[in-house]
Design an enzyme around this catalytic site. Structure first.
Site, PDB file in Angstrom:
ATOM      1  N   LYS A 191       0.832  -1.186   0.000  1.00  0.00           N
ATOM      2  CA  LYS A 191       0.000   0.000   0.000  1.00  0.00           C
ATOM      3  C   LYS A 191       0.879   1.254   0.000  1.00  0.00           C
ATOM      4  CE  LYS A 191      -0.024   0.415   4.875  1.00  0.00           C
ATOM      5  NZ  LYS A 191       0.490   1.572   5.415  1.00  0.00           N
ATOM      6  N   HIS A 251      -0.805  -6.324   5.569  1.00  0.00           N
ATOM      7  CA  HIS A 251      -0.215  -7.259   6.534  1.00  0.00           C
ATOM      8  C   HIS A 251      -1.132  -7.561   7.709  1.00  0.00           C
ATOM      9  CE1 HIS A 251       1.050  -3.727   8.869  1.00  0.00           C
ATOM     10  NE2 HIS A 251       1.256  -4.545   9.869  1.00  0.00           N
ATOM     11  N   GLU A 266      -1.647   3.625  18.653  1.00  0.00           N
ATOM     12  CA  GLU A 266      -0.209   3.332  18.645  1.00  0.00           C
ATOM     13  C   GLU A 266       0.506   4.367  19.509  1.00  0.00           C
ATOM     14  OE1 GLU A 266       1.245   1.534  14.654  1.00  0.00           O
ATOM     15  OE2 GLU A 266      -0.013   3.208  14.107  1.00  0.00           O
ATOM     16  N   ASP A 311      -3.356   5.716   5.637  1.00  0.00           N
ATOM     17  CA  ASP A 311      -2.306   4.798   6.089  1.00  0.00           C
ATOM     18  C   ASP A 311      -2.894   3.570   6.777  1.00  0.00           C
ATOM     19  OD1 ASP A 311       0.389   3.988   6.668  1.00  0.00           O
ATOM     20  OD2 ASP A 311       0.171   4.760   8.705  1.00  0.00           O
ATOM     21  N   HIS A 365      -5.840  -1.341   6.522  1.00  0.00           N
ATOM     22  CA  HIS A 365      -5.938  -2.377   7.539  1.00  0.00           C
ATOM     23  C   HIS A 365      -7.297  -2.469   8.246  1.00  0.00           C
ATOM     24  CE1 HIS A 365      -1.763  -2.370   6.775  1.00  0.00           C
ATOM     25  NE2 HIS A 365      -1.427  -1.390   7.587  1.00  0.00           N
TER      26      HIS A 365
HETATM   27  C1  BG6 Z   1       1.692   0.103   8.723  1.00  0.00           C
HETATM   28  C2  BG6 Z   1       1.468   1.587   8.833  1.00  0.00           C
HETATM   29  O1  BG6 Z   1       1.093  -0.395   7.569  1.00  0.00           O
HETATM   30  O2  BG6 Z   1       1.146  -0.540   9.856  1.00  0.00           O
HETATM   31  C3  BG6 Z   1       2.131   2.106  10.092  1.00  0.00           C
HETATM   32  O3  BG6 Z   1       2.031   2.231   7.693  1.00  0.00           O
HETATM   33  C4  BG6 Z   1       1.645   1.338  11.300  1.00  0.00           C
HETATM   34  O4  BG6 Z   1       1.874   3.508  10.241  1.00  0.00           O
HETATM   35  C5  BG6 Z   1       1.775  -0.165  11.070  1.00  0.00           C
HETATM   36  O5  BG6 Z   1       2.415   1.721  12.425  1.00  0.00           O
HETATM   37  C6  BG6 Z   1       1.149  -0.981  12.184  1.00  0.00           C
HETATM   38  O6  BG6 Z   1       1.437  -2.323  11.982  1.00  0.00           O
HETATM   39  P1  BG6 Z   1       1.632  -3.352  13.174  1.00  0.00           P
HETATM   40  O7  BG6 Z   1       1.833  -4.679  12.539  1.00  0.00           O
HETATM   41  O8  BG6 Z   1       2.803  -2.859  13.947  1.00  0.00           O
HETATM   42  O9  BG6 Z   1       0.357  -3.257  13.953  1.00  0.00           O
END
Ligand code: BG6
Length: 487
Positions: free
Chosen positions: A151, A181, A219, A238, A243
């Site tokens: 993405k 992911h 986060e 983002d 997600h």
């Molecule tokens: C990413 C985003 O795709 O996912 C980030 O670009 C984010 O901004 C991250 O922090 C979070 O992924 P995970 O696996 O750490 O929850």
């Protein structure tokens, strides 16, 4: 580590062409992930050709990969396995052009024998994706290859359509694997197992029994070196349009006719088709105090580092049930939860002051950390005289099962699937375009950003957004701590 059952990995050796090989994602996830897949025996054989803007040679790339593993590989690093992996790494600077890239891929393929397959991984910023695709075309590396794309898949409907059309000039849709992911996280797949492998909850998984749903991914981290990228992107593009909406589809979809890419994608796309356009009045955009002072950020930036919103899926199962989504940077806690709030009983026989309903509705909560956790909270009687009620919970943690060592990290799982040509956990062009379409009112008329203090839960208006309900986070009780011995 359990023995790897046959059929979980690809049948053929793989040449991986990794664009963005020296970048953040490659260092944190992709190189450590590939190392694990090769060294644990998931992939029969593999060569990796790194490509990036950096003018380095293969030796320097190996050193970079080693430093990345030292920093980010979470398991024990075996020196013999590292030496074996290092010998599989090669590097071509992007500026060298098509012919040297082709030569490196040919060398790698030759080392693997005739049965090898090719996987291109594009871990590059949006401006780098199409040039990389064209370079692969020029180098004659398209036929028989698969390509994994990261993405953002466009920034709105029009740009997503243009991107897809241009991609399709070089690669056919069935060669393209758009990675999200979050769908590779074990607990995300566990939502499917939980919903469709059990008879217990599915009958009540609808508007008659479910009051609302929260998907909450706060986060603690800030943006660090990513500010430049993020300034153009913001929290909605983002995290939400990728997600969080993908997770929402797993929570909301109808049972697919089979656990296969076609049926799963069809059911997810039906959810997206039923989504009502996002109403800007149902959105809170926030920005943490101090963001505008960071390198690469416009001092008057209106980019949101936080977003909370209410959205609806207007179908028979979900009509009228609000889905509350929230995510942001520099918040009080790092969590990734889905919380299903059940309707309250129609009448209460418990005396006033007994505590029934005092701690919110019954909840089923999924934690999306790499190792699944789940909790069902409900009212039960506090021991002793009279009838006082307390919120109690049943909890499951993968950590307690002794199987936690078998958990594959999200990127590992998805790379493996792409090598096998299994698109079940990948997103489709149609689905993504529809998500941009429902986002259009918000992208056209974003509400103003409201400032929030780092370490808080976002701007104050998040409470109005969810009223009369309340955000499930912060939890009033912590997860029970995992049993480190397992069993
Ligand atoms: C990413 C985003 O795709 O996912 C980030 O670009 C984010 O901004 C991250 O922090 C979070 O992924 P995970 O696996 O750490 O929850």
């Amino acid at each position: 580590m359990a023995k790897i059952p046959p059929g979980v990995g690809p049948r053929f050796p793989q040449v991986v062409v990794l664009f963005g090989a020296t970048g953040d994602l490659a260092r944190r996830k992709l190189l450590p992930g590939l190392f694990h897949l090769v060294s644990a025996g998931f992939i029969p054989d593999c060569r990796i050709v790194g490509v990036s803007l950096d003018a380095i040679d293969a030796e320097a790339f190996r050193a970079l990969a080693r430093a990345a593993l030292d920093e980010f590989f979470a398991r024990r690093l075996d020196e013999r396995k590292w030496a074996d992996f290092a010998a599989r790494l090669d590097y071509v600077p992007l500026a060298a052009g098509a012919a040297p890239l082709r030569a490196a891929v040919d060398r790698a393929a030759e080392a693997l024998g005739t049965e090898g397959r090719r996987l291109h991984y594009l871990s590059v910023p949006p401006s780098g994706a199409l040039p990389a695709v064209r370079l692969l075309g020029e180098a004659g590396l398209v036929e028989g290859s698969r390509i994994v794309m990261e993405k953002p898949f466009g920034t709105d409907l029009a740009s997503a359509q243009v991107l897809n059309a241009q991609l399709h000039q070089v690669f056919a849709e069935d060669q393209i694997f758009r990675i999200d992911h979050f769908l590779g996280k074990e607990p995300a797949q566990n939502i499917l197992a939980f919903r469709f492998a059990n008879g217990l909850f599915e009958p009540i998984w609808n508007r008659n029994f479910i009051d609302h749903v929260q998907i909450d991914v706060p986060e603690t981290l800030g943006l660090g070196r990513r500010s430049g990228f993020y300034e153009q992107t913001g929290a909605y593009r983002d995290m939400v349009v990728t997600h969080l909406f993908q997770i929402l589809a797993f929570v909301a979809m109808e049972p697919p006719t089979a656990l296969e890419p076609g049926p799963i994608s069809e059911e997810k796309n039906k959810v997206f088709r039923s989504m009502l356009p996002v109403n800007p009045a149902d959105v809170v955009r926030g920005q943490y105090v101090g963001y505008r002072d960071e390198d690469g950020v416009d001092p008057q930036s209106e980019t949101e580092t936080f977003i909370a919103l209410k959205c609806f899926i207007d179908n028979w199962r979900w009509a009228g049930v609000p889905f509350f989504l929230r995510t942001g940077k520099r918040l009080a806690e790092g969590q990734r939860i889905i919380s299903i709030a059940f309707r309250e009983p129609p009448k209460s026989m418990f005396p006033p002051g007994s505590g029934v309903g005092a701690q919110g509705p019954d909840h089923l909560t999924f934690d999306l950390a790499d190792a699944s956790k789940m909790s069902l909270s409900f009212y039960g009687k506090r021991p002793g005289p009279g009838m006082r009620l307390d919120k109690l919970s049943l909890q499951f943690a993968m950590h307690d099962t002794g199987m936690v060592g078998d958990v594959l990290e999200a990127y590992e799982r998805l790379i493996l699937d792409a090598m096998r040509g299994d698109r079940t956990l990948f997103t489709s062009a149609t689905g993504i375009e529809r998500l941009w379409e429902v986002s259009t009112p918000l992208l056209d008329h974003p509400p103003p950003v409201r400032l929030y203090e780092p370490g808080s839960w976002g701007p104050k208006s998040i409470h109005q957004l969810i009223a009369p309900h309340a955000w499930r986070l912060p939890f009033e009780r912590a997860w029970r701590s995992p049993n480190p011995t397992g069993g």
